[in-house]
Scaffold this active site. Structure first.
Site, PDB file in Angstrom:
ATOM      1  N   HIS A 198      -4.745 -13.029   1.528  1.00  0.00           N
ATOM      2  CA  HIS A 198      -5.861 -13.098   2.469  1.00  0.00           C
ATOM      3  C   HIS A 198      -5.863 -14.397   3.278  1.00  0.00           C
ATOM      4  CE1 HIS A 198      -9.343 -11.728   4.361  1.00  0.00           C
ATOM      5  NE2 HIS A 198     -10.094 -11.422   3.336  1.00  0.00           N
ATOM      6  N   GLY A 207       4.826   4.783  -4.790  1.00  0.00           N
ATOM      7  CA  GLY A 207       5.074   5.645  -5.937  1.00  0.00           C
ATOM      8  C   GLY A 207       5.813   6.909  -5.542  1.00  0.00           C
ATOM      9  N   THR A 240       8.398  -2.582  -3.101  1.00  0.00           N
ATOM     10  CA  THR A 240       8.702  -2.178  -4.467  1.00  0.00           C
ATOM     11  C   THR A 240       8.449  -0.682  -4.597  1.00  0.00           C
ATOM     12  OG1 THR A 240       7.954  -4.325  -5.306  1.00  0.00           O
ATOM     13  CG2 THR A 240       8.203  -2.558  -6.901  1.00  0.00           C
ATOM     14  N   ASN A 241       9.489   0.069  -4.955  1.00  0.00           N
ATOM     15  CA  ASN A 241       9.393   1.526  -5.054  1.00  0.00           C
ATOM     16  C   ASN A 241       9.671   1.932  -6.501  1.00  0.00           C
ATOM     17  OD1 ASN A 241       9.533   4.279  -4.839  1.00  0.00           O
ATOM     18  ND2 ASN A 241      11.172   4.328  -3.328  1.00  0.00           N
TER      19      ASN A 241
END
Length: 271
Positions: free
Chosen positions: A244, A217, A192-193
């Site tokens: 995890h 970001g 996701t940018n």
């Protein structure tokens, strides 16, 4: 090859709707099953309310269906997350992108974006740590119907030009609701940018069944020390959210080190 199906399958709806039967074509039921959806949770637009192929495609894009809803609602409640943050000096990466686009512009091939370079780096890092043979990366695409995550297959094996063309095609069809269900399933990592929106740093939620989600970001000029000298360089920050249950901290840390190393040595993306 597309086959025509003349028969209609019928499913009994459990619970309060047990007296209602849901009709769906065999093709729609198969596509729904492959996408991890339940036809009973999909609104049919075929004759007599029958669920047909286009309904499954639309449902996948919206995240509908009994199974889809159960997996996608605020996965932090179901997935034990941990986060790692890393940063990379990306001056050389941005310069490489400019040079590549000067070349591809002359050749008439696809424009290469920063996101394409990030996709390639993430895929190569995933192949190195934890050593996958091939890596499928999901791309987060904002649409009018919400977030859609089409999967870029074998991203580590594609040339940058082929990767750019494939990613652009997936994103365009995601925005117009023209993805096939199989293009929305699978993958090991979501990218996701939000750099285009000016966001500098954030953490994304892991989207099951993926093992991790990478949030990137915008790059910003910062004071960095290079060879004992302070100078301004563009720095990009990334946060890796990890399930995890599937990945331990040491593996994730090695992955982040490899990812940021690829961004700072971008010619490795061309090998």
């Amino acid at each position: 090859m597309t086959r025509a199906y003349g028969a209609t399958a019928v499913a009994d709806v459990p619970g309060a709707a047990a007296d209602r039967r849901v009709f769906s074509s065999p093709l729609a039921r198969r596509l729904a099953r492959e996408a991890g959806l339940s036809p009973e949770g999909i609104t049919g637009t075929g004759p007599g309310g029958r669920v047909v192929r286009r309904d499954v495609v639309a449902a996948v894009a919206r995240g509908e269906g009994a199974v889809g809803r159960g997996e996608s609602i605020d996965s932090k409640h179901f997935v034990p997350h941990f986060h790692l943050r890393g940063s990379a000096r990306v001056g050389e990466l941005l310069a490489l992108r400019r040079r590549l686009n000067e070349y591809t512009g002359r050749e008439g091939t696809s424009h290469i974006t920063v996101n394409d370079l990030l996709l390639k780096a993430a895929a190569l890092a995933h192949r190195a740590v934890p050593a996958y043979d091939s890596v499928d990366v999901a791309i987060a695409v904002a649409t009018e119907r919400g977030l859609v995550t089409p999967v870029l297959r074998a991203a580590d094996r594609l040339s940058l030009t082929a990767l750019a063309e494939t990613a652009a095609d997936l994103a365009a069809r995601a925005r117009t609701g023209r993805l096939d269900p199989h293009e929305l399933v699978g993958g090991t990592l979501t990218l996701t940018n939000l750099g285009a929106y000016g966001t500098e740093e954030f953490a994304a939620v892991v989207n099951p069944p993926h093992a991790a989600s990478l949030a990137v970001g915008a790059s910003r000029d910062e004071a960095v020390v290079v060879d004992g000298q302070v100078r301004a360089e563009p720095v990009l920050r990334a946060t890796l959210s990890v399930d995890h249950r599937l990945v331990d901290g040491a593996v994730a840390a090695r992955w982040m080190r490899e990812f940021t190393s690829l961004l700072e040595q971008p010619t490795r993306l061309l090998l």
